[in-house]
Enzyme design. Structure first.
Site, PDB file in Angstrom:
ATOM      1  CG  HIS A  54      -1.959  -1.098   1.181  1.00 47.55           C
ATOM      2  ND1 HIS A  54      -3.109  -1.055   0.422  1.00 47.55           N
ATOM      3  CD2 HIS A  54      -1.976  -2.294   1.823  1.00 47.55           C
ATOM      4  CE1 HIS A  54      -3.795  -2.177   0.601  1.00 47.55           C
ATOM      5  NE2 HIS A  54      -3.127  -2.939   1.436  1.00 47.55           N
ATOM      6  CG  ASN A 127      -7.893  -4.510   0.650  1.00 47.62           C
ATOM      7  OD1 ASN A 127      -7.118  -3.575   0.773  1.00 47.62           O
ATOM      8  ND2 ASN A 127      -7.549  -5.762   0.931  1.00 47.62           N
TER       9      ASN A 127
END
Length: 487
Positions: A54, A127
């Site tokens: 990320h 997510n």
């Protein structure tokens, strides 16, 4: 209007910011030039370790407003009444590539929300997909290694990606999501968000419920084909960042409606599959969506590094009324996320403005002291031990959530078996839900990647997974792969 005076780090005025001090015209530079040395030394230290996963992200501030009564399920204060508003910070991200990677790529997206509640910060780290590739955190480092750049070639390798999936049949459901039409969102504004994991809520009476979070975009789902994404990356590699920034700046504030699925805790043991398995979804027919509130983003950060790169989210930042479930992947993340921030940002990262709780004036009230970059000042009478006789912070004695029952023998254990605990049936159900044109694109995308794999045994293992999910699915992927490999 007089201009502000440029200063050194110590606040002394700078006389010349164009020329270094030297011994004569063109002579060697002088060690006594504090301004020069300070600028060069600081420049060398401008970067901190990027996130291992990320790394590439964007963020914005906003608010969450409760629209529906959920007090029968949780006593979390920020959800306690209709109309109550809580400030939030949200960070969106890609998963696999580095900080300099492009936005419009086929990859899951992080969807992390920090609620600055009156009972402390609550971090919901999820997510844009409701499932994930694996169900046990011991496999997570290996999974990420397979998806990131190869140590020899320095690029993402189809051989590595598909080899890991070949040995991880539980990934078939998420692979079907990723390779489908929603694999490349058109922007962060046009995708849903999910808590993905199962969490636990408790109400005032101590009743426990397991929940899943769904943030449904109010802008509508919009996605890109592989060809559209490639063209967009060529025009603007920062397309998602650009879109989010410009939308908020022109007053178009993106929003999401939060829904939850709620399972009474007593139903978990006898559900037909393991409800804590991150590779599976709960069918809405069993546990329908219940609306909770609305998330709106309306302010851009003033400094991307200070507020987006230094933003630290951890799934173990709970508030009373909300806690963890036995989800193995969630349990692993309770440690891993906080540990990553201590490494990247230091043990005092919670004192940074974007991470500091707004519930306590002056920051968190505890006995943690010192360490690198400590900024929270204490008065002269403050003690650094507990209990004490000087009115220091004290415990409440109230649990954050109903404690999870812990019993049995230590060691490695398989999850309790349910009547339908296989790795493929939900991937097949997802495939059968798709319209024909979406199936065609899904098959073509999978075949495009799998046909690049050099080992035949890896190809065959992956094909077996698609056959197990759905006979037609497997046959079509196999035919498409064979056709591409014969060209």
């Amino acid at each position: 209007m007089s201009k502000r005076v440029l200063t050194t780090e110590s606040g002394a005025p700078v006389a010349d910011n164009q020329n270094s001090a030297s011994a004569g015209i063109g002579g060697p530079l002088l060690l006594q030039d504090q301004h020069l040395l300070e600028k060069l030394a600081r420049f060398n230290r401008e970067r901190i370790p990027e996130r291992v996963v990320h790394a590439r992200g964007s963020g914005a501030y906003g608010r969450f407003e409760v629209t529906d009564d959920v007090t029968g399920f949780t006593h979390a204060d920020f959800l306690s009444e209709i109309g109550k508003r809580t400030e939030v910070f949200v960070r969106f991200s890609t998963v696999a590539d580095s900080l300099g990677g492009a936005d419009a790529v086929r990859d899951p997206r992080g969807f992390a929300v920090k609620f600055y509640t009156e009972e402390g910060n609550y971090d919901l780290v999820g997510n844009n997909t409701p499932v994930f590739f694996i169900k046990d955190p011991i496999k997570f480092p290996d999974f990420i290694h397979s998806q990131k750049r190869d140590p020899f070639t320095g690029r993402q390798e189809p051989d590595n990606v598909w080899d890991f999936w070949a040995h991880s049949p539980e990934a078939t459901h998420q692979v079907t999501w990723l390779m489908g039409d929603r694999g490349i969102p058109a922007s962060y504004r046009h995708m849903d968000g999910f808590g993905s994991h199962t969490y636990q809520w408790t109400n005032r009476s101590g009743e426990a419920f397991f929940v899943k979070y769904h943030f449904k975009t109010d802008q509508g789902i919009r996605c890109l084909t592989g060809e559209q994404a490639a063209e967009l990356v060529g025009q603007d590699a920062n397309s998602h960042q650009t879109d989010l920034l410009q939308a908020i700046e022109r007053g178009v504030h993106p929003s999401w409606t939060l829904h939850v699925q709620i399972m009474p805790a007593a139903e978990a043991a006898n559900y037909r599959f393991n409800p804590f398995d991150l590779t599976k979804v709960w069918p809405h027919a069993d546990y329908p969506l219940k609306r909770v509130g609305r998330l709106v983003l309306d302010r851009n950060p003033d400094n991307v590094f200070a507020e987006v790169e230094q933003a630290a989210f951890s799934p173990n930042n709970f508030v009373p009324g909300i806690g963890p479930s036995p989800d193995k992947m969630l349990q692993g993340r309770l440690f891993a996320y906080a540990d990553a921030h201590r490494y990247r940002l230091g043990v005092n990262h919670t004192q940074l403005a974007v991470n500091a709780p707004k519930a306590v004036p002056g920051g968190a009230a505890n006995y943690g002291r010192d360490g690198l970059m400590a900024a929270n000042s204490q008065d002269r009478y403050a003690k650094n031990y507990e209990p004490n006789s000087y009115d220091g912070p004290v415990e409440t004695g109230a649990p954050l959530a109903a404690a999870l029952a812990v019993s049995g023998h230590t060691g490695t254990h398989e999850a309790p078996q349910h009547t339908k605990d296989d790795d493929f049936f939900q991937a097949g159900e997802l495939y059968r839900l798709l319209p024909e044109d979406s199936r065609q694109r899904l098959v073509a995308t999978i075949a495009g990647g799998l046909s690049q794999v050099t080992r035949n045994d890896v190809v065959e293992k992956n094909l077996a997974h698609f056959h197990a999910a759905d006979t037609e699915y497997g046959k079509r992927v196999e035919a498409a792969v064979r056709a591409l490999r014969e060209d």
